[in-house]
Scaffold this motif. Structure first.
Motif, PDB file in Angstrom:
ATOM      1  N   ALA A  61       0.828  -1.206   0.000  1.00 50.26           N
ATOM      2  CA  ALA A  61       0.000   0.000   0.000  1.00 50.26           C
ATOM      3  C   ALA A  61       0.864   1.258   0.000  1.00 50.26           C
ATOM      4  O   ALA A  61       0.575   2.221  -0.723  1.00 50.26           O
ATOM      5  CB  ALA A  61      -0.925  -0.009   1.213  1.00 50.26           C
ATOM      6  N   MET A  62       1.941   1.262   0.781  1.00 50.12           N
ATOM      7  CA  MET A  62       2.800   2.445   0.872  1.00 50.12           C
ATOM      8  C   MET A  62       3.558   2.703  -0.434  1.00 50.12           C
ATOM      9  O   MET A  62       3.972   3.816  -0.713  1.00 50.12           O
ATOM     10  CB  MET A  62       3.800   2.288   2.024  1.00 50.12           C
ATOM     11  N   ARG A  63       3.759   1.660  -1.239  1.00 52.43           N
ATOM     12  CA  ARG A  63       4.421   1.817  -2.540  1.00 52.43           C
ATOM     13  C   ARG A  63       3.437   2.178  -3.651  1.00 52.43           C
ATOM     14  O   ARG A  63       3.858   2.457  -4.785  1.00 52.43           O
ATOM     15  CB  ARG A  63       5.138   0.523  -2.927  1.00 52.43           C
ATOM     16  N   GLY A  64       2.161   2.140  -3.348  1.00 53.47           N
ATOM     17  CA  GLY A  64       1.150   2.339  -4.379  1.00 53.47           C
ATOM     18  C   GLY A  64       0.858   3.798  -4.651  1.00 53.47           C
ATOM     19  O   GLY A  64       1.623   4.701  -4.295  1.00 53.47           O
ATOM     20  N   GLU A  65      -0.271   4.027  -5.304  1.00 55.17           N
ATOM     21  CA  GLU A  65      -0.698   5.382  -5.609  1.00 55.17           C
ATOM     22  C   GLU A  65      -1.154   6.079  -4.328  1.00 55.17           C
ATOM     23  O   GLU A  65      -1.724   5.462  -3.428  1.00 55.17           O
ATOM     24  CB  GLU A  65      -1.850   5.361  -6.618  1.00 55.17           C
ATOM     25  N   CYS A  66      -0.936   7.382  -4.271  1.00 56.59           N
ATOM     26  CA  CYS A  66      -1.395   8.160  -3.127  1.00 56.59           C
ATOM     27  C   CYS A  66      -2.914   8.018  -2.996  1.00 56.59           C
ATOM     28  O   CYS A  66      -3.642   8.162  -3.986  1.00 56.59           O
ATOM     29  CB  CYS A  66      -1.011   9.624  -3.311  1.00 56.59           C
ATOM     30  N   PRO A  67      -3.422   7.727  -1.797  1.00 52.85           N
ATOM     31  CA  PRO A  67      -4.849   7.425  -1.651  1.00 52.85           C
ATOM     32  C   PRO A  67      -5.806   8.484  -2.180  1.00 52.85           C
ATOM     33  O   PRO A  67      -6.885   8.142  -2.669  1.00 52.85           O
ATOM     34  CB  PRO A  67      -5.005   7.240  -0.135  1.00 52.85           C
TER      35      PRO A  67
END
Length: 236
Positions: A61-67
């Protein structure tokens, strides 16, 4: 931002969160750390129940797109939380910075909230390790800021930090709204009383505090790692 606890880390999260272009996350690996270690911290059961406690799931999640789609995602991380299979090397696309504070001040602040601490609770040894890992990967030192320097000159230090991170300085970082913020972890009810009463950075610190012997021992065990990091700190 890799910060030890009691390091104005929440004030820094408030500062970046005041930017209109920034989303912030509060200690996303805290639940995984508590579940992994069983460390008897305040509100531990509630934190575990409230969070994703799977190391790899949180890392993904932390490597993904900004929420919320913001161009900047400020992630507040604690090095001492990283007791599982994830470490700084799992985030090669992230710009890493390090927030440090004299361990005597950290131990004194902890003494007001906990009856006992160990050197690893300050996180400075792993913070130095992560700094060295990132320095080796980049070929140069990533940015380091000291809390005392920030409190003496918030605008000047934050402007230089933003420059090192490759983002525009925004004066909105100098103030925020009082009270709890929606992005705060649920542990904020125990730990965030001082920052919740604030609308900006506090006054510069005075002299180093006196400590009870058990806290003095913890602070001194972290001294060499802190001083090694402090040689790289940004100055105004």
């Amino acid at each position: 931002m890799w910060s030890g606890p009691r390091n104005i880390s929440t004030a820094m999260m408030r500062s970046f969160g005041a930017r209109p272009d920034t989303f912030v996350s509060d200690e996303p690996f805290y639940g995984a750390y508590l579940k992994e270690t069983g460390d008897p911290q305040p509100m531990a059961d509630a934190v575990i129940a409230d969070m994703d406690c799977d190391w790899n799931s949180v890392a993904e999640a932390m490597r993904g797109e900004c929420p919320d789609g913001s161009p900047i995602w400020y992630q507040k991380h604690m090095p001492h939380h990283m007791e599982g299979p994830v470490d700084i090397r799992d985030f090669p696309e992230t710009r890493h910075a390090f927030l440090i504070r004299d361990p005597r001040r950290v131990a004194a602040s902890y003494a007001n909230k906990r009856s006992s601490i160990r050197p690893e609770h300050l996180g400075v040894t792993r913070q130095r390790l992560y700094f060295e890992m990132e320095s080796d990967r980049l070929g140069y030192a990533p940015p380091v800021v000291d809390t005392s320097d920030i409190l003496h000159n918030p605008g000047g230090l934050l402007a230089k930090l933003c420059e090192r991170l490759g983002i525009e300085w925004d004066p909105t970082m100098l103030s925020w709204t009082k009270g709890p913020h929606p992005e705060d972890g649920i542990w904020g009810t125990h730990w965030y009383d001082k920052v919740n009463a604030s609308t900006g950075f506090g006054s510069p610190p005075g002299g180093l505090p006196d400590l009870a012997p058990e806290f003095e021992e913890v602070a001194e065990a972290c001294r060499a790692d802190y001083e090694a990091l402090a040689t790289y700190r940004i100055t105004a």
